[in-house]
Design a protein around this motif. Structure first.
Motif, PDB file in Angstrom:
ATOM      1  N   TYR A 147     -32.488   1.364   9.285  1.00  0.00           N
ATOM      2  CA  TYR A 147     -31.254   2.461   9.436  1.00  0.00           C
ATOM      3  C   TYR A 147     -30.265   1.752  10.493  1.00  0.00           C
ATOM      4  CZ  TYR A 147     -33.987   5.635   6.691  1.00  0.00           C
ATOM      5  OH  TYR A 147     -34.788   6.064   5.839  1.00  0.00           O
ATOM      6  N   LEU A 148     -29.029   2.115  10.398  1.00  0.00           N
ATOM      7  CA  LEU A 148     -28.071   2.059  11.409  1.00  0.00           C
ATOM      8  C   LEU A 148     -28.381   3.027  12.726  1.00  0.00           C
ATOM      9  CD1 LEU A 148     -25.001   1.676   8.987  1.00  0.00           C
ATOM     10  CD2 LEU A 148     -25.872  -0.115  10.441  1.00  0.00           C
ATOM     11  N   PRO A 149     -27.708   2.546  13.847  1.00  0.00           N
ATOM     12  CA  PRO A 149     -28.177   3.440  15.167  1.00  0.00           C
ATOM     13  C   PRO A 149     -27.714   4.791  14.933  1.00  0.00           C
ATOM     14  CG  PRO A 149     -27.259   1.263  15.730  1.00  0.00           C
ATOM     15  CD  PRO A 149     -27.058   1.238  14.257  1.00  0.00           C
ATOM     16  N   HIS A 150     -26.425   5.071  14.279  1.00  0.00           N
ATOM     17  CA  HIS A 150     -25.977   6.417  14.423  1.00  0.00           C
ATOM     18  C   HIS A 150     -26.713   7.135  13.189  1.00  0.00           C
ATOM     19  CE1 HIS A 150     -23.651   5.122  10.716  1.00  0.00           C
ATOM     20  NE2 HIS A 150     -23.802   6.286  10.195  1.00  0.00           N
ATOM     21  N   GLU A 151     -27.314   6.524  12.421  1.00  0.00           N
ATOM     22  CA  GLU A 151     -28.196   7.038  11.155  1.00  0.00           C
ATOM     23  C   GLU A 151     -29.497   7.700  11.865  1.00  0.00           C
ATOM     24  OE1 GLU A 151     -27.164   5.119   7.031  1.00  0.00           O
ATOM     25  OE2 GLU A 151     -28.233   3.849   8.470  1.00  0.00           O
ATOM     26  N   PHE A 152     -30.122   7.176  12.801  1.00  0.00           N
ATOM     27  CA  PHE A 152     -31.039   7.481  13.643  1.00  0.00           C
ATOM     28  C   PHE A 152     -30.867   8.731  14.392  1.00  0.00           C
ATOM     29  CE2 PHE A 152     -33.254   3.213  13.202  1.00  0.00           C
ATOM     30  CZ  PHE A 152     -34.170   3.611  12.579  1.00  0.00           C
ATOM     31  N   MET A 213     -33.824  -1.682  13.220  1.00  0.00           N
ATOM     32  CA  MET A 213     -32.519  -1.480  13.323  1.00  0.00           C
ATOM     33  C   MET A 213     -31.434  -2.137  12.750  1.00  0.00           C
ATOM     34  SD  MET A 213     -30.810   1.009  15.222  1.00  0.00           S
ATOM     35  CE  MET A 213     -32.072   1.578  16.359  1.00  0.00           C
ATOM     36  N   LYS A 214     -30.608  -1.691  11.954  1.00  0.00           N
ATOM     37  CA  LYS A 214     -29.582  -2.767  11.392  1.00  0.00           C
ATOM     38  C   LYS A 214     -28.720  -3.103  12.408  1.00  0.00           C
ATOM     39  CE  LYS A 214     -29.902  -0.731   6.892  1.00  0.00           C
ATOM     40  NZ  LYS A 214     -28.971  -0.102   5.585  1.00  0.00           N
ATOM     41  N   SER A 215     -28.038  -4.305  11.937  1.00  0.00           N
ATOM     42  CA  SER A 215     -27.218  -4.887  13.014  1.00  0.00           C
ATOM     43  C   SER A 215     -25.816  -4.642  12.859  1.00  0.00           C
ATOM     44  CB  SER A 215     -27.336  -6.378  12.716  1.00  0.00           C
ATOM     45  OG  SER A 215     -26.645  -6.661  11.500  1.00  0.00           O
ATOM     46  N   GLY A 216     -25.130  -5.390  13.936  1.00  0.00           N
ATOM     47  CA  GLY A 216     -23.406  -5.184  13.826  1.00  0.00           C
ATOM     48  C   GLY A 216     -22.932  -5.778  12.648  1.00  0.00           C
ATOM     49  N   ILE A 217     -23.598  -7.024  12.244  1.00  0.00           N
ATOM     50  CA  ILE A 217     -22.980  -7.572  10.923  1.00  0.00           C
ATOM     51  C   ILE A 217     -22.883  -6.277   9.652  1.00  0.00           C
ATOM     52  CG2 ILE A 217     -23.400  -9.420   9.229  1.00  0.00           C
ATOM     53  CD1 ILE A 217     -22.190 -10.261  11.796  1.00  0.00           C
ATOM     54  N   GLU A 218     -24.011  -5.983   9.670  1.00  0.00           N
ATOM     55  CA  GLU A 218     -24.147  -4.878   8.582  1.00  0.00           C
ATOM     56  C   GLU A 218     -23.194  -3.652   8.863  1.00  0.00           C
ATOM     57  OE1 GLU A 218     -29.080  -4.664   7.300  1.00  0.00           O
ATOM     58  OE2 GLU A 218     -28.606  -5.016   9.578  1.00  0.00           O
ATOM     59  N   TYR A 219     -22.790  -3.232  10.108  1.00  0.00           N
ATOM     60  CA  TYR A 219     -21.895  -2.492  10.425  1.00  0.00           C
ATOM     61  C   TYR A 219     -20.550  -3.000   9.790  1.00  0.00           C
ATOM     62  CZ  TYR A 219     -23.588   1.616  13.148  1.00  0.00           C
ATOM     63  OH  TYR A 219     -24.236   2.886  13.566  1.00  0.00           O
TER      64      TYR A 219
END
Length: 325
Positions: A147-152, A213-219
């Motif tokens: 997941y992305l940071p905010h999703e956690f 943890m999904k990355s900045g590229i994924e953001y």
């Protein structure tokens, strides 16, 4: 139909007539016009706006659908939740300009991390979140989920595990308001936040995988898809402060246009930056909006505003204007 204006809105329109004050009114009206035309709005949060308790008004902006996507630093993502669960343990230091190195060291030894005039308590804020967010990270890690940071953070808030610690009115937490709406958030450079550092420590200890943890590229790729799907009536950019919270998302337009060769990608339809950075060349936060035209971010006719002032003063006033307070 003429809408009823609140006391703050009337005050601003009557007395804010020139210079930065006038720019504030123009920017607020431009923001309002964007929403009336059906455009969406991105708000970027830099600095320590969450610790400055912007959530007391920004949460209502979210609830009233006056922002459709947020870009924020990792600090702003976590510090709103820290204020929610540890507010009474914060220490205000109004004489912070007079502190000696020894005074600063004494705060460190008391577990008080200073942000200008406010100290965040180590145990009640950072470690309290760490206890609960680690379990959520670990659960995803064990299941092979990412997941992305905010999703956690959303998972933690909506699970109810923090309810016993709440110390402010829940309606004053912008992160909780965003979680309830599942509002899209972009959080570039999350790794340099406290929770990002803590996550990295678990990776180094072999307790979590970095890939969980999904990355900045994924953001960025998420933002590219969101921008493409939502730009039919325009997307405005309201930037509070400078830094990566603003630098990262504004680049999605030239990336789509130039690197993806999607030449039908529209420019940002509105731009406003609140900054006390000195206007200069070579300084992104101090660059005038017109410079962004050369980078393919803004159009010649994009409404552009820059308010050279303290964001902790200006942002609440503009939000109050939008909310007719």
């Amino acid at each position: 139909m003429t809408k009823t204006k609140g006391a703050i809105t009337n005050f601003i329109e009557k007395y804010y007539l020139h210079f930065n004050a006038a720019a504030l009114v123009d920017a607020a009206k431009g923001y309002e016009e964007q929403l009336e035309y059906g455009a969406k709005m991105l708000v970027s949060l830099a600095g320590a706006m969450s610790t400055a308790e912007l959530g007391k008004i920004f949460a209502e902006v979210i609830r009233q659908d006056k922002v459709q996507i947020i870009s924020c630093t990792g600090a702003n993502l976590e510090e709103d939740i820290m204020n929610l669960v540890a507010h009474s343990h914060y220490k205000r230091v109004p004489n912070y300009r007079d502190l000696t190195p020894q005074d600063e060291w004494d705060l460190l030894e008391k577990g008080l991390n200073r942000v200008t005039d406010t100290c965040i308590p180590e145990e009640e804020a950072f470690r309290r979140l760490q206890e609960h967010i680690f379990k959520i990270w670990k659960d995803a890690d064990d299941k092979g989920e990412r997941y992305l940071p905010h999703e956690f953070m959303y998972k933690m808030l909506l699970s109810g595990v923090l309810e016993e610690y709440y110390e402010i009115d829940l309606k004053d937490s912008w992160m909780y308001a965003a979680a309830e709406k599942n509002l899209p958030i972009i959080c570039p450079g999350w790794e340099d936040s406290t929770m990002g550092n803590i996550f990295a420590s678990y990776v180094m200890k072999g307790e979590l995988k970095a890939s969980t943890m999904k990355s900045g590229i994924e953001y960025m790729t998420f933002l590219a898809d969101w921008y493409t799907d939502n730009s039919e009536n325009g997307i405005g950019f309201f930037q509070i402060g400078g830094g990566i919270a603003g630098d990262f998302p504004i680049c999605v337009v030239p990336m789509l246009y130039q690197d993806m060769e999607r030449t039908d990608t529209p420019f940002w339809s509105y731009f406003c930056q609140i900054s006390d950075s000195t206007t200069s060349y070579g300084s992104y936060s101090g660059a005038v909006p017109n410079e962004k035209i050369t980078w393919g971010k803004l159009d010649i006719n994009t409404p552009k505003y820059i308010i050279e002032s303290d964001a902790t003063i200006v942002a609440p006033l503009i939000f109050a204007y939008l909310l007719d307070m």
